[in-house]
Design an enzyme around this catalytic site. Structure first.
Site, PDB file in Angstrom:
ATOM      1  N   ASP A 191       0.663  -1.031  -0.059  1.00 20.81           N
ATOM      2  CA  ASP A 191      -0.128  -0.056  -0.107  1.00 20.81           C
ATOM      3  C   ASP A 191       0.632   1.112   0.185  1.00 20.81           C
ATOM      4  OD1 ASP A 191      -2.519   1.155  -0.243  1.00 20.81           O
ATOM      5  OD2 ASP A 191      -2.539   0.955   2.160  1.00 20.81           O
ATOM      6  N   PHE A 192       1.589   0.689  -0.597  1.00 19.18           N
ATOM      7  CA  PHE A 192       2.627   2.587  -0.976  1.00 19.18           C
ATOM      8  C   PHE A 192       1.881   3.297  -2.184  1.00 19.18           C
ATOM      9  CE2 PHE A 192       6.485   4.171  -1.414  1.00 19.18           C
ATOM     10  CZ  PHE A 192       7.485   3.916  -0.865  1.00 19.18           C
TER      11      PHE A 192
END
Length: 362
Positions: free
Chosen positions: A215-216
């Site tokens: 979930d960058f």
């Protein structure tokens, strides 16, 4: 149980009670931070420290092995000088505490952690230059590469089969398509899933495996100005979507989210790829899949956000952050087509890499 019922919603007094009883600290101020399905609370204490209390939703709180592993991974990265929050012990020396709390849906169990507070502004709030996009791509690659060194008896817990946010689970989006009934977007989502099954699924064995942060995004990356006119990354947040995956998945996720708030989204891929390849050069199969993987992540964000809003209408503004611009971006990239987008991303990624590396050595 619905997402709404599972999401914690502790009152100030409940937070104060937990911080005092479990961690032996006295809150001076409490401030709610944005969150998707957990609750994040910034706490300053009378003793002088600044912390984040993270309360996991009651569904994820049941998965103790995954939460323990996420906690150990954060501390592993923090010990290797990466800008990650440190998880602090309770009064009894544990890194997590399972608390029984009533948030309006009866008594439920929520896992609570206390973490260091990291300074900085979320990347979404600044105008992203090619330099900070390069740094974002580089940091995403460094995290996944460092995690290859991680040894843990419970690493298998990250093989989260059918985890809906994994890019391995794109075909599972079919079961949620009803939330976009009557929307022209549905046609595109179906087309992307079809392309995924043709271009990605048969080539998974050619991708290199790793552990993905997963979930960058531009709300999970903190930055501060450095001595020049550039920015430096001061924090990587939210390890809740970690799973085993592939390096190219992380890169696709990073490109997707860096495009969302950018005025010129098509220009984003070049510096992010250049930063990534300064650490982990892509192989041909990974390059070829990147376009479809970026579109796949957009489809996941849009469809799952619509689904979440049905369960949490009061949290619509936060849940739809990506979706508002993401839907236009999805149509735009789909219409541009793979060949044109890939040409823009890769033709000058090499020269971008040279200019950024030159700047680093100055």
């Amino acid at each position: 149980m619905s997402l709404k019922e599972s999401k914690p919603n502790l009152s100030h007094s409940q937070v104060t009670g937990i911080v005092e009883r479990v961690f032996g600290l006295t809150p001076a101020s409490i401030r709610l931070l944005p969150s998707y399905d957990d609750q994040n609370i910034a706490v300053t204490t009378v003793e002088g420290g600044e912390y984040v209390v993270k309360v996991m939703n009651s569904a994820d709180s049941q998965n103790l092995s995954v939460l323990e592993l996420q906690t150990d991974i954060m501390n592993f990265l923090q010990q290797r000088d990466l800008p990650v929050q440190k998880v602090l012990p309770t009064l009894t020396g544990q890194l997590m505490s399972l608390e029984e709390i009533d948030c309006g849906f009866g008594m439920q169990k929520y896992m609570v952690r206390l973490m260091t507070y990291l300074p900085g502004t979320v990347l979404a709030k600044i105008t992203c230059t090619p330099q900070i996009l390069y740094e974002a791509g580089k940091m995403a690659a460094i995290i996944d590469k460092v995690l290859l060194q991680m040894e843990h008896p419970n690493l298998g817990a990250l093989q989260r089969k059918n985890f809906i946010w994994s890019l391995a689970s794109v075909p599972l989006l079919k079961q949620y398509l009803a939330v976009v009934d009557g929307d022209p977007m549905q046609h595109v989502v179906k087309g992307v899933i079809e392309q995924y099954q043709i271009q990605v699924t048969p080539n998974l064995s050619s991708f290199r495996k790793c552990i993905n942060h997963g979930d960058f995004n531009d709300h999970n990356v903190l930055v501060e100005p450095d001595d020049s006119s550039n920015y430096k990354i001061t924090g990587i947040l939210d390890f809740g979507d970690m799973s085993t995956g592939y390096f190219v998945f992380e890169l696709a996720i990073t490109i997707t989210y860096m495009m969302i708030e950018n005025a010129n989204p098509l220009d984003v891929g070049r510096p992010v790829i250049a930063g990534w390849e300064s650490v982990i050069p892509l192989n041909e199969a990974e390059k070829d899949a990147l376009y479809v993987l970026v579109l796949s992540r957009l489809c996941q964000s849009l469809v799952l956000a619509r689904h979440a809003v049905l369960q949490q209408p009061e949290n619509e503004e936060y849940l739809m952050i990506t979706a508002k611009t993401g839907v236009h971006l999805l149509f735009f990239l789909w219409q541009k087509g793979k060949e044109e987008v890939m040409k823009i991303w890769f033709q000058s990624a090499a020269e971008h890499s040279q200019s950024c590396q030159g700047a680093e050595t100055k």
